[in-house]
Scaffold this motif. Structure first.
Motif, short mmCIF file in Angstrom:
data_model
loop_
_atom_site.label_atom_id
_atom_site.label_comp_id
_atom_site.label_asym_id
_atom_site.label_seq_id
_atom_site.Cartn_x
_atom_site.Cartn_y
_atom_site.Cartn_z
N GLU A 182 0.82 -1.21 0.00
CA GLU A 182 0.00 0.00 0.00
C GLU A 182 0.86 1.27 0.00
O GLU A 182 0.54 2.25 -0.68
CB GLU A 182 -0.93 0.00 1.22
CG GLU A 182 -2.05 -1.02 1.12
CD GLU A 182 -2.92 -1.04 2.35
OE1 GLU A 182 -3.99 -1.65 2.31
OE2 GLU A 182 -2.51 -0.45 3.38
N TYR A 202 0.71 3.91 -2.90
CA TYR A 202 0.32 5.29 -2.60
C TYR A 202 1.37 6.27 -3.12
O TYR A 202 1.03 7.27 -3.78
CB TYR A 202 0.15 5.45 -1.09
CG TYR A 202 -0.06 6.89 -0.65
CD1 TYR A 202 -1.28 7.52 -0.80
CD2 TYR A 202 1.00 7.61 -0.08
CE1 TYR A 202 -1.46 8.84 -0.40
CE2 TYR A 202 0.82 8.93 0.32
CZ TYR A 202 -0.41 9.53 0.16
OH TYR A 202 -0.58 10.83 0.55
N ARG A 211 0.78 8.94 -6.13
CA ARG A 211 0.96 10.37 -5.82
C ARG A 211 2.02 10.99 -6.73
O ARG A 211 1.81 12.08 -7.28
CB ARG A 211 1.35 10.52 -4.35
CG ARG A 211 1.48 11.98 -3.90
CD ARG A 211 1.97 12.05 -2.47
NE ARG A 211 2.21 13.42 -2.05
CZ ARG A 211 1.32 14.19 -1.44
NH1 ARG A 211 0.11 13.73 -1.20
NH2 ARG A 211 1.62 15.42 -1.09
N ALA A 246 -4.94 10.86 -4.31
CA ALA A 246 -4.02 10.06 -3.49
C ALA A 246 -4.56 9.89 -2.08
O ALA A 246 -4.46 8.80 -1.49
CB ALA A 246 -2.64 10.72 -3.46
N ASN A 247 -5.17 10.93 -1.53
CA ASN A 247 -5.75 10.83 -0.18
C ASN A 247 -6.96 9.91 -0.16
O ASN A 247 -7.19 9.21 0.84
CB ASN A 247 -6.13 12.22 0.33
CG ASN A 247 -4.92 13.09 0.60
OD1 ASN A 247 -3.82 12.58 0.79
ND2 ASN A 247 -5.11 14.39 0.61
N PHE A 266 -5.58 6.52 -0.05
CA PHE A 266 -5.09 6.24 1.30
C PHE A 266 -6.25 5.90 2.23
O PHE A 266 -6.13 4.99 3.08
CB PHE A 266 -4.32 7.45 1.83
CG PHE A 266 -3.82 7.29 3.23
CD1 PHE A 266 -2.67 6.58 3.49
CD2 PHE A 266 -4.51 7.86 4.30
CE1 PHE A 266 -2.21 6.42 4.79
CE2 PHE A 266 -4.06 7.70 5.60
CZ PHE A 266 -2.90 6.99 5.84
#
Length: 252
Positions: free
Chosen positions: A25, A29, A33, A154-155, A158
């Protein structure tokens, strides 16, 4: 509970899976990003290059004319990035600003001639901007866009990871415990039968499975041990009778 092999196996399996998932992960991520940021940088590079070529064709007084703003607005409609545009002369005087900058001036590090330099700026309103600046023969052109264009996806990714990871680890832990329990059930059966074996019933044998795995080999070895014990016990019982027979024979 932690002395149980199946529990320790489930915890070990879940721990290894958790570490693996977290590493995957994190790499995913950072990759997403950085990819989104690189994509935004390339878009800003294209915009500042176009704007620089357009500026070179304008005379300084034309920056204040409606015709120049119409050119910029028309291009902005074709590339809706929510751009902040600022054009300065070599002395830092503002020649043109897009309407969304209002009274704000972007604090830029002066780029080298012909180079496009990227930076991250904080506006007076607290908005984080990704900016590309280029200096040509007549002006310093800056094009900026909010970083939310790449930080928001990206958030979201996440957040998805944050929600799914505990569920996956919990599910794998339960599944690992069930798998370990099923794998170790034959050993529990062996233990129950072994507890019933005494000197009087050494002829009891453990059921041997068809598979030649660790449990199957353990069962076979245990049965062979029982057979040897039974043979030794029978020989020990026969020994006194043999001795008595030999003594009677010698006395006669």
């Amino acid at each position: 509970a932690f002395r149980s092999i199946r529990t320790r196996m489930a915890i070990l399996y879940s721990s290894i899976l958790l570490i693996t998932i977290l590493v995957v992960e994190l790499v995913t991520y950072l990759f997403v990003r950085n990819t989104l940021q690189s994509s935004l940088d390339e878009s800003l590079r294209a915009e500042v290059s176009w704007l620089s070529k357009t500026v070179e064709r304008q005379r300084p007084e034309q920056f204040y004319s409606e015709s120049f703003e119409d050119i910029v607005l028309e291009h902005s409609l074709l590339t809706p990035l929510g751009l902040f545009i600022q054009i300065q002369d070599g002395r830092g005087t503002i020649l043109y600003k897009s309407a969304n900058l209002s009274n704000e001036v972007l604090a830029l590090k002066k780029p080298s001639n012909g180079q496009i330099e990227f930076s991250t700026l904080i506006s007076l309103k607290g908005l984080t901007l990704r900016a590309a600046a280029h200096k040509n023969s007549s002006a310093i052109i800056c094009v900026a866009s909010p970083v939310e264009r790449y930080t928001t996806p990206a958030n979201v990714l996440f957040l998805i990871f944050l929600i799914l990871t505990p569920a996956v680890v919990l599910f794998s832990g339960v599944g690992g415990y069930a798998l370990a329990r099923a794998s170790l059930r034959p050993i529990d059966d062996i233990t129950k039968i072994a507890r019933r074996i005494t000197v009087e019933n050494l002829n009891i044998s453990l059921p041997e499975g068809r598979s030649d795995d660790e449990v199957g080999r353990l069962t076979s070895t245990f049965n062979e041990m029982l057979a040897r014990l039974q043979s030794a016990l029978e020989q020990s019982k026969q020994f006194p009778a043999n001795v008595a027979h030999e003594l009677r024979t010698s006395l006669m």
